[in-house]
Design a protein around this motif. Structure first.
Motif, PDB file in Angstrom:
ATOM      1  N   GLU A 546     -36.117   6.549  58.200  1.00  0.00           N
ATOM      2  CA  GLU A 546     -35.953   6.661  56.764  1.00  0.00           C
ATOM      3  C   GLU A 546     -35.216   8.187  56.403  1.00  0.00           C
ATOM      4  N   GLU A 547     -36.013   8.934  57.023  1.00  0.00           N
ATOM      5  CA  GLU A 547     -35.554  10.351  56.981  1.00  0.00           C
ATOM      6  C   GLU A 547     -33.335  10.230  56.696  1.00  0.00           C
ATOM      7  N   ASN A 548     -33.259   8.950  58.262  1.00  0.00           N
ATOM      8  CA  ASN A 548     -31.489   8.963  58.693  1.00  0.00           C
ATOM      9  C   ASN A 548     -30.676   8.818  57.903  1.00  0.00           C
ATOM     10  N   TYR A 549     -31.575   7.596  57.764  1.00  0.00           N
ATOM     11  CA  TYR A 549     -30.517   6.298  56.737  1.00  0.00           C
ATOM     12  C   TYR A 549     -30.884   5.816  55.530  1.00  0.00           C
ATOM     13  N   ARG A 550     -30.778   4.906  54.303  1.00  0.00           N
ATOM     14  CA  ARG A 550     -31.238   4.647  53.754  1.00  0.00           C
ATOM     15  C   ARG A 550     -31.094   3.203  54.636  1.00  0.00           C
ATOM     16  N   ILE A 551     -31.924   2.676  54.431  1.00  0.00           N
ATOM     17  CA  ILE A 551     -32.306   1.305  54.906  1.00  0.00           C
ATOM     18  C   ILE A 551     -31.579   0.118  53.998  1.00  0.00           C
ATOM     19  N   VAL A 552     -30.463  -0.372  54.328  1.00  0.00           N
ATOM     20  CA  VAL A 552     -29.651  -1.898  53.413  1.00  0.00           C
ATOM     21  C   VAL A 552     -30.838  -2.810  53.712  1.00  0.00           C
ATOM     22  N   ALA A 553     -30.799  -3.389  54.361  1.00  0.00           N
ATOM     23  CA  ALA A 553     -31.255  -5.132  55.207  1.00  0.00           C
ATOM     24  C   ALA A 553     -32.277  -5.315  56.203  1.00  0.00           C
ATOM     25  N   VAL A 554     -33.219  -5.783  56.649  1.00  0.00           N
ATOM     26  CA  VAL A 554     -33.845  -6.320  57.722  1.00  0.00           C
ATOM     27  C   VAL A 554     -33.300  -7.970  57.457  1.00  0.00           C
ATOM     28  N   VAL A 555     -33.144  -8.558  58.799  1.00  0.00           N
ATOM     29  CA  VAL A 555     -33.210  -9.905  58.468  1.00  0.00           C
ATOM     30  C   VAL A 555     -33.266 -10.637  60.021  1.00  0.00           C
ATOM     31  N   SER A 556     -34.461 -11.347  59.951  1.00  0.00           N
ATOM     32  CA  SER A 556     -35.261 -11.634  61.479  1.00  0.00           C
ATOM     33  C   SER A 556     -34.412 -12.956  62.111  1.00  0.00           C
ATOM     34  N   MET A 557     -34.541 -12.691  62.854  1.00  0.00           N
ATOM     35  CA  MET A 557     -33.795 -13.815  63.670  1.00  0.00           C
ATOM     36  C   MET A 557     -35.328 -14.866  64.011  1.00  0.00           C
ATOM     37  N   PRO A 558     -34.672 -16.173  64.594  1.00  0.00           N
ATOM     38  CA  PRO A 558     -36.040 -16.898  65.296  1.00  0.00           C
ATOM     39  C   PRO A 558     -36.218 -16.854  66.335  1.00  0.00           C
ATOM     40  N   GLN A 559     -37.120 -16.987  67.183  1.00  0.00           N
ATOM     41  CA  GLN A 559     -37.632 -16.756  68.468  1.00  0.00           C
ATOM     42  C   GLN A 559     -36.930 -17.339  69.429  1.00  0.00           C
ATOM     43  N   THR A 560     -35.995 -18.633  68.660  1.00  0.00           N
ATOM     44  CA  THR A 560     -35.226 -19.247  69.536  1.00  0.00           C
ATOM     45  C   THR A 560     -33.465 -18.190  69.652  1.00  0.00           C
ATOM     46  N   ALA A 561     -33.560 -17.071  69.213  1.00  0.00           N
ATOM     47  CA  ALA A 561     -32.307 -16.405  68.781  1.00  0.00           C
ATOM     48  C   ALA A 561     -31.451 -16.341  69.740  1.00  0.00           C
ATOM     49  N   PHE A 562     -31.965 -15.619  71.213  1.00  0.00           N
ATOM     50  CA  PHE A 562     -31.653 -15.480  72.380  1.00  0.00           C
ATOM     51  C   PHE A 562     -32.004 -16.756  73.435  1.00  0.00           C
ATOM     52  N   GLN A 563     -32.849 -17.249  73.513  1.00  0.00           N
ATOM     53  CA  GLN A 563     -33.081 -18.087  74.453  1.00  0.00           C
ATOM     54  C   GLN A 563     -32.123 -18.511  74.852  1.00  0.00           C
ATOM     55  N   SER A 571     -36.407 -10.988  67.401  1.00  0.00           N
ATOM     56  CA  SER A 571     -36.107 -10.372  66.869  1.00  0.00           C
ATOM     57  C   SER A 571     -35.475 -10.176  65.604  1.00  0.00           C
ATOM     58  N   SER A 572     -34.459  -8.592  64.903  1.00  0.00           N
ATOM     59  CA  SER A 572     -33.620  -8.800  64.161  1.00  0.00           C
ATOM     60  C   SER A 572     -32.809  -8.013  63.800  1.00  0.00           C
ATOM     61  N   VAL A 573     -31.980  -8.273  62.858  1.00  0.00           N
ATOM     62  CA  VAL A 573     -30.748  -7.743  62.294  1.00  0.00           C
ATOM     63  C   VAL A 573     -31.262  -6.476  61.078  1.00  0.00           C
ATOM     64  N   LEU A 574     -30.920  -4.874  61.543  1.00  0.00           N
ATOM     65  CA  LEU A 574     -31.011  -4.064  60.617  1.00  0.00           C
ATOM     66  C   LEU A 574     -30.309  -3.354  60.273  1.00  0.00           C
ATOM     67  N   PHE A 575     -29.664  -3.746  59.043  1.00  0.00           N
ATOM     68  CA  PHE A 575     -28.746  -3.152  58.259  1.00  0.00           C
ATOM     69  C   PHE A 575     -28.311  -1.381  57.997  1.00  0.00           C
ATOM     70  N   LEU A 576     -28.251   0.192  58.305  1.00  0.00           N
ATOM     71  CA  LEU A 576     -28.498   0.884  57.675  1.00  0.00           C
ATOM     72  C   LEU A 576     -27.219   1.322  57.395  1.00  0.00           C
ATOM     73  N   LYS A 577     -27.507   2.605  56.646  1.00  0.00           N
ATOM     74  CA  LYS A 577     -26.456   3.223  55.569  1.00  0.00           C
ATOM     75  C   LYS A 577     -26.880   4.652  56.172  1.00  0.00           C
ATOM     76  N   LYS A 578     -25.861   5.601  56.809  1.00  0.00           N
ATOM     77  CA  LYS A 578     -26.181   6.748  57.103  1.00  0.00           C
ATOM     78  C   LYS A 578     -25.742   7.931  56.066  1.00  0.00           C
ATOM     79  N   HIS A 579     -27.409   8.340  56.004  1.00  0.00           N
ATOM     80  CA  HIS A 579     -27.303   9.308  54.718  1.00  0.00           C
ATOM     81  C   HIS A 579     -26.127  10.721  55.183  1.00  0.00           C
ATOM     82  N   THR A 580     -25.795  11.504  53.791  1.00  0.00           N
ATOM     83  CA  THR A 580     -25.637  12.365  53.815  1.00  0.00           C
ATOM     84  C   THR A 580     -26.397  13.300  54.628  1.00  0.00           C
ATOM     85  N   ALA A 581     -26.123  14.541  54.853  1.00  0.00           N
ATOM     86  CA  ALA A 581     -27.487  15.789  55.559  1.00  0.00           C
ATOM     87  C   ALA A 581     -27.575  16.130  54.830  1.00  0.00           C
ATOM     88  N   SER A 582     -27.319  16.145  53.474  1.00  0.00           N
ATOM     89  CA  SER A 582     -28.514  16.823  52.610  1.00  0.00           C
ATOM     90  C   SER A 582     -29.219  16.078  52.189  1.00  0.00           C
TER      91      SER A 582
END
Length: 722
Positions: A546-563, A571-582
């Motif tokens: 939360e401090e380092n990134y803007r949380i763009v998206a959370v997309v939940s994968m099915p239980q079978t995704a990697f079986q 698992s889920s796919v997390l999309f994040l956008k890095k904040h500026t240092a300020s």
């Protein structure tokens, strides 16, 4: 060339409505086409007629051959005369997945047919469709046979020295052939059969065989890329050199020369020499000599290599490669262009990098739509995507063999260059940048280096880090450099201090490492186990995100995704956008301000002190302690009853402190939600992503729709609208 369809068109064969039975018209012979060997036999017969020019009247199939007291059946015999009394060529057909040992047995069997007194053919041909072997029986030595590059075409009395030449042509009267495009399925089978032929006899283990096959595929690609005039022979094929030994030795020389030439231009791919014997080299060349990897459809050859490679690595290394639909979803969603710097910190076989390359290649086709017909656009189109591949794509893979395979994967996809190195992706950046992926005999990385790896450099990081394994502080010297490898100071515990965690999960460390590699405003798309997003004990990780990134998206994968690839972690796919240092500093300061304000309003430290005094007074006064024996001093403090009572008293006051902390924590969360930065987060649950738990395709892929919507959402963020 589709021999089956042309055979139908020219009336050489017919099929029933269900295509279960084939009829050879010239003999009015009906056979079961569902038999794999029959399919090879049909194609071989049609090749003899359509490619080699033999009259069907001079071809017999399913010919009884008497050998001693036994009567056997030769699949095909080509004759010199219309009466079919003088045999010319014997053909033995085997199913496509025949093993190398079975193929060699077929060679012996075909020779016995061709050399028998009732047949006496000059040539014989053994084929499984994906591998061909041709032989001549010398008249002066009928008990032996010699390898030849082909069987003669109709009317040809002298064979050419080789079969494949650029653009085809003729040598003498023998027609030469251009290399062929093949389907994805056939190419996959060729890779697998070639690999099996190398380790099946026990001389190499599967891992060593994979490395050696990789080298020969590398040679094959470089042979196809060499400049040649029309009619000039390809080197990666079996030439007729007279004796069997000379044939193998000359082939070995040509392959080694190709390998040395390729390594001069792509020196980072392979460090050691080809270790195969001349016989083994010849075996693999037999599977690959007729095909043109360069002209085979890019997606087809890429999928073929990845399918073969994935099945091998799952068996030997337990690696779980990211399924193609997930890779495609992630890359297609992100606004990657030819100017983007892209990194995968755990690149495996290079799936994410390759799809990013394909995306930019498609972009090049949009910018230069007529590049195939317009010579002026060819170089611009090539430069658009190739410069991206050469200068903008980077990967790190801890397993040296898989890293090497990722490089080969890039070469097969027409890149010819890659910035993939073998290294631990969690190493400090200077150690990564100094490492070229070559491990010395002392077990140390050489220091020629790739300085493209640098912190605060990459626009996009797309990765699926290894899950579930932990790294102990005592195992890696770099652990102290990671904030997530330390226990931080608790704002509600005035006595707490920063201390090392005993261990930390790799996926959590990779979140921090990716942050270091990204530029401000850069995107991280990372596959994570759901525990990182939900476990209460990992709140500190979510706080850091939360401090380092803007949380763009959370997309939940099915239980079978990697079986299907051997892993069952949700698992889920997390999309994040890095904040500026300020921005990061602003968020951190805001948290501290909120925390300090809450503690101040509640006189938190004074309350803690008051509770501690009450606890001490409670214990000193023995409040509620039954002491019928009147114990005191040491006798009292060492009695079991006193110890139990004191423990219960401590628990009671700890409960008061915990209740106070919980009250303040709830207030903090509420205030943070009210006063913190407010922005929308894209949330989605995918239940069907195009395949089931076994990897079998389904009719639906919800990631396609989710990806379209998420792509628009990200575009809005980039325009400042979201």
């Amino acid at each position: 060339m589709n021999f089956i369809q042309e055979g139908i068109d020219k009336g050489l064969i017919t099929f029933d409505d269900e295509r279960k039975y084939i009829t050879y018209v010239h003999r009015n012979k009906r056979r079961n086409y569902s038999n794999p060997e029959e399919q090879v036999q049909a194609e071989s017969f049609l090749k003899l007629v359509l490619r080699y020019g033999y009259d069907p009247k001079r071809i017999k199939q399913f010919v009884a051959v008497k050998i001693g007291s036994d009567t056997r059946e030769a699949d095909i015999i080509v004759y010199n005369d219309d009466e079919c009394t003088s045999a010319h060529i014997v053909v033995e057909c085997k199913k496509e997945d025949v093993s190398e040992r079975e193929f060699q047995q077929a060679v012996s069997q075909a020779f016995s047919y061709a050399a028998t007194g009732t047949v006496r053919a000059k040539y014989f041909w053994v084929t499984s469709k994906i591998k061909d072997a041709y032989f001549e029986i010398p008249a002066e030595e009928p008990k032996n046979y010699l390898s030849v590059p082909d069987v003669p075409q109709c009317g040809v009395s002298k064979l050419a020295k080789y079969k494949y030449a650029k653009g085809g042509g003729e040598l003498g009267k023998q027609q030469l052939f251009e290399l062929e495009k093949v389907t994805e399925d056939e190419l996959t089978r060729r890779f697998k059969q070639a690999h099996n032929s190398l380790w099946g006899g026990g001389e190499l283990n599967p891992s060593e065989a994979f490395d050696e096959l990789d080298k020969l595929i590398f040679c094959k690609i470089w042979d196809e890329r060499k400049p040649r005039k029309k009619g000039e022979a390809y080197d990666f094929q079996i030439f007729s050199e007279g004796t069997e030994e000379k044939t193998k030795q000359e082939l070995q020389k040509r392959i080694h020369a190709l390998y040395d030439e390729g390594r001069k231009k792509d020196s980072e791919v392979f460090k050691d020499n080809i270790r195969l014997s001349a016989e083994k080299l010849r075996t693999v060349v037999g599977y690959l000599e007729s095909i043109h990897l360069g002209n085979t459809d890019l997606d087809s050859k890429g999928r073929a290599f990845e399918t073969f490679m994935g099945s091998f690595f799952r068996g030997d290394f337990g690696q779980y490669f990211t399924p193609r639909p997930i890779v495609k979803f992630i890359v297609d969603t992100l606004p990657i262009t030819n100017e983007s710097l892209v990194l995968d910190t755990s690149c495996g076989s290079g799936g994410f990098l390759l799809h990013a390359l394909d995306k930019v290649r498609q972009e090049a086709a949009e910018y230069y739509p007529d590049f195939e017909s317009n010579p002026k656009m060819v170089n611009d189109h090539y430069k658009h995507w190739h410069d991206f591949a050469e200068k903008n794509l980077y990967g790190i893979e801890i397993n040296e063999q898989i890293a090497r395979t990722a490089k080969m994967n890039m070469i097969i996809h027409d890149d010819g260059h890659t910035n993939v190195i073998a290294a631990d992706g969690l190493l400090p950046v200077d150690d990564i940048a100094d490492n070229d992926g070559n491990i010395t005999q002392q077990g140390l990385y050489s220091k020629t280096g790739n300085k493209g790896f640098a912190y605060n450099r990459f626009d996009f990081i797309i990765t699926n880090p290894p899950f579930g394994s932990g790294i102990k502080q005592t195992e890696q010297a770099y652990m102290h450099q990671y904030g997530y490898a330390q226990k931080g100071v608790s704002w509600l515990d005035p006595k707490s201090k920063i201390t090392p965690r005993e261990s930390q999960s790799t996926e959590i460390l990779f979140i921090e490492q990716c942050y270091k590699f990204l530029v401000e405003g850069g995107y991280l798309a990372i596959v994570l186990p759901d525990g990182v997003l939900t476990n209460s004990s990992l709140q500190y990780v979510r706080d850091g995100i939360e401090e380092n990134y803007r949380i763009v998206a959370v997309v939940s994968m099915p239980q079978t995704a990697f079986q299907a690839t051997g892993a069952g972690v949700k698992s889920s796919v997390l999309f994040l956008k890095k904040h500026t240092a300020s921005m990061t500093e602003k968020i951190q300061n805001q948290k501290v301000r909120l925390q300090d304000g809450i503690k101040s309003r509640h006189n938190y430290l004074q309350q803690l002190e008051q509770i501690d005094k009450e606890k001490k007074r409670h214990i000193k006064d023995l409040k509620g302690f039954e002491n019928p024996q009147g114990l005191s001093g040491k006798a009292l403090s060492e009695s079991e009853a006193y110890k139990e009572w004191k423990k219960e008293a401590g628990t009671e006051y700890k409960g008061k402190i915990d209740a106070l902390k919980e009250t303040l924590s709830e207030q903090y969360i509420q205030q943070k939600q009210q006063e913190g930065e407010d922005y929308p987060i894209f949330m989605a649950i995918a239940e069907d992503i195009g395949y089931d738990a076994t990897g079998k395709p389904t009719r639906n892929n919800e990631l396609e729709i989710i990806g379209q919507e998420l792509g628009r959402f990200i575009e809005g963020i980039e325009r400042g609208e979201a």
